[in-house]
Scaffold this motif. Structure first.
Motif, PDB file in Angstrom:
ATOM      1  N   UNK A   1       0.847  -1.181   0.000  1.00  7.24           N
ATOM      2  CA  UNK A   1       0.000   0.000   0.000  1.00  7.24           C
ATOM      3  C   UNK A   1       0.888   1.238   0.000  1.00  7.24           C
ATOM      4  N   UNK A   2       0.408   2.273  -0.639  1.00  6.24           N
ATOM      5  CA  UNK A   2       1.168   3.518  -0.658  1.00  6.24           C
ATOM      6  C   UNK A   2       0.985   4.266   0.657  1.00  6.24           C
ATOM      7  N   UNK A   3       1.858   5.193   0.913  1.00  3.91           N
ATOM      8  CA  UNK A   3       1.777   6.011   2.126  1.00  3.91           C
ATOM      9  C   UNK A   3       0.425   6.726   2.199  1.00  3.91           C
ATOM     10  N   UNK A   4      -0.027   7.271   1.082  1.00 12.24           N
ATOM     11  CA  UNK A   4      -1.302   7.989   1.047  1.00 12.24           C
ATOM     12  C   UNK A   4      -2.471   7.055   1.361  1.00 12.24           C
ATOM     13  N   UNK A   5      -2.426   5.833   0.841  1.00 13.19           N
ATOM     14  CA  UNK A   5      -3.480   4.857   1.133  1.00 13.19           C
ATOM     15  C   UNK A   5      -3.505   4.511   2.613  1.00 13.19           C
ATOM     16  N   UNK A   6      -2.334   4.340   3.193  1.00 13.18           N
ATOM     17  CA  UNK A   6      -2.245   4.010   4.618  1.00 13.18           C
ATOM     18  C   UNK A   6      -2.779   5.163   5.459  1.00 13.18           C
ATOM     19  N   UNK A   7      -2.406   6.387   5.117  1.00 10.77           N
ATOM     20  CA  UNK A   7      -2.856   7.546   5.887  1.00 10.77           C
ATOM     21  C   UNK A   7      -4.355   7.797   5.740  1.00 10.77           C
ATOM     22  N   UNK A   8      -4.978   7.281   4.696  1.00 11.05           N
ATOM     23  CA  UNK A   8      -6.405   7.519   4.491  1.00 11.05           C
ATOM     24  C   UNK A   8      -7.288   6.384   5.021  1.00 11.05           C
ATOM     25  N   UNK A   9      -6.697   5.408   5.688  1.00 10.62           N
ATOM     26  CA  UNK A   9      -7.477   4.294   6.238  1.00 10.62           C
ATOM     27  C   UNK A   9      -8.425   4.790   7.324  1.00 10.62           C
ATOM     28  N   UNK A  10      -9.559   4.105   7.518  1.00 16.47           N
ATOM     29  CA  UNK A  10     -10.487   4.460   8.604  1.00 16.47           C
ATOM     30  C   UNK A  10      -9.862   4.178   9.971  1.00 16.47           C
ATOM     31  N   UNK A  11     -10.537   4.571  11.067  1.00 21.76           N
ATOM     32  CA  UNK A  11      -9.965   4.417  12.417  1.00 21.76           C
ATOM     33  C   UNK A  11      -9.513   3.005  12.781  1.00 21.76           C
ATOM     34  N   UNK A  12     -10.222   2.002  12.289  1.00 26.09           N
ATOM     35  CA  UNK A  12      -9.773   0.616  12.468  1.00 26.09           C
ATOM     36  C   UNK A  12      -9.939  -0.111  11.139  1.00 26.09           C
ATOM     37  N   UNK A  13      -9.115  -1.118  10.950  1.00 27.60           N
ATOM     38  CA  UNK A  13      -9.200  -1.944   9.745  1.00 27.60           C
ATOM     39  C   UNK A  13      -9.141  -3.407  10.148  1.00 27.60           C
ATOM     40  N   UNK A  14      -9.534  -4.279   9.235  1.00 25.15           N
ATOM     41  CA  UNK A  14      -9.472  -5.707   9.547  1.00 25.15           C
ATOM     42  C   UNK A  14      -8.020  -6.192   9.556  1.00 25.15           C
ATOM     43  N   UNK A  15      -7.826  -7.357  10.101  1.00 24.59           N
ATOM     44  CA  UNK A  15      -6.472  -7.897  10.239  1.00 24.59           C
ATOM     45  C   UNK A  15      -5.811  -8.129   8.879  1.00 24.59           C
ATOM     46  N   UNK A  16      -6.597  -8.518   7.876  1.00 22.56           N
ATOM     47  CA  UNK A  16      -6.029  -8.737   6.544  1.00 22.56           C
ATOM     48  C   UNK A  16      -5.412  -7.452   5.987  1.00 22.56           C
ATOM     49  N   UNK A  17      -6.072  -6.322   6.218  1.00 22.78           N
ATOM     50  CA  UNK A  17      -5.524  -5.039   5.761  1.00 22.78           C
ATOM     51  C   UNK A  17      -4.271  -4.687   6.543  1.00 22.78           C
ATOM     52  N   UNK A  18      -4.300  -4.875   7.854  1.00 21.65           N
ATOM     53  CA  UNK A  18      -3.106  -4.639   8.669  1.00 21.65           C
ATOM     54  C   UNK A  18      -1.942  -5.496   8.216  1.00 21.65           C
ATOM     55  N   UNK A  19      -2.220  -6.757   7.932  1.00 19.84           N
ATOM     56  CA  UNK A  19      -1.168  -7.654   7.447  1.00 19.84           C
ATOM     57  C   UNK A  19      -0.580  -7.134   6.143  1.00 19.84           C
ATOM     58  N   UNK A  20      -1.449  -6.668   5.256  1.00 24.42           N
ATOM     59  CA  UNK A  20      -0.989  -6.151   3.967  1.00 24.42           C
ATOM     60  C   UNK A  20      -0.089  -4.922   4.155  1.00 24.42           C
ATOM     61  N   UNK A  21      -0.471  -4.045   5.067  1.00 21.77           N
ATOM     62  CA  UNK A  21       0.341  -2.852   5.343  1.00 21.77           C
ATOM     63  C   UNK A  21       1.720  -3.255   5.846  1.00 21.77           C
ATOM     64  N   UNK A  22       1.775  -4.231   6.744  1.00 23.55           N
ATOM     65  CA  UNK A  22       3.055  -4.664   7.310  1.00 23.55           C
ATOM     66  C   UNK A  22       3.804  -5.646   6.416  1.00 23.55           C
ATOM     67  N   UNK A  23       3.143  -6.139   5.385  1.00 23.62           N
ATOM     68  CA  UNK A  23       3.800  -7.080   4.484  1.00 23.62           C
ATOM     69  C   UNK A  23       3.979  -8.459   5.087  1.00 23.62           C
TER      70      UNK A  23
END
Length: 69
Positions: free
Chosen positions: A1-23
């Motif tokens: 995910x790009x920096x802008x996509x990460x900064x625009x995430x809602x207050x909480x996200x599912x674990x799959x999205x968190x995993x994707x951010x952390x790789x």
């Protein structure tokens, strides 16, 4: 995910999205969550995990970068 996509995430996200951010993969993410070793704060809701986006930003050192531009 790009920096802008990460900064625009809602207050909480599912674990799959968190995993994707952390790789990290699905199995590793769930193992870390169950062991309390996930790289940022999680909220347990029933049988699911929610990743706290503000803490995700801090873990990636994006917390201060959000207000800068």
């Amino acid at each position: 995910m790009s920096r802008e996509e990460i900064l625009s995430l809602p207050p909480t996200v599912d674990l799959a999205t968190g995993n994707r951010v952390f790789g990290i993969g699905r199995s590793t993410g769930y193992t870390l969550a169950k062991e309390g070793r996930y790289p940022c704060k999680l909220i347990r809701v029933g049988s699911t995990y929610r990743v706290v986006t503000a803490d995700l930003h801090r873990a990636l050192d994006l917390a201060t970068a959000q207000g800068a531009a």
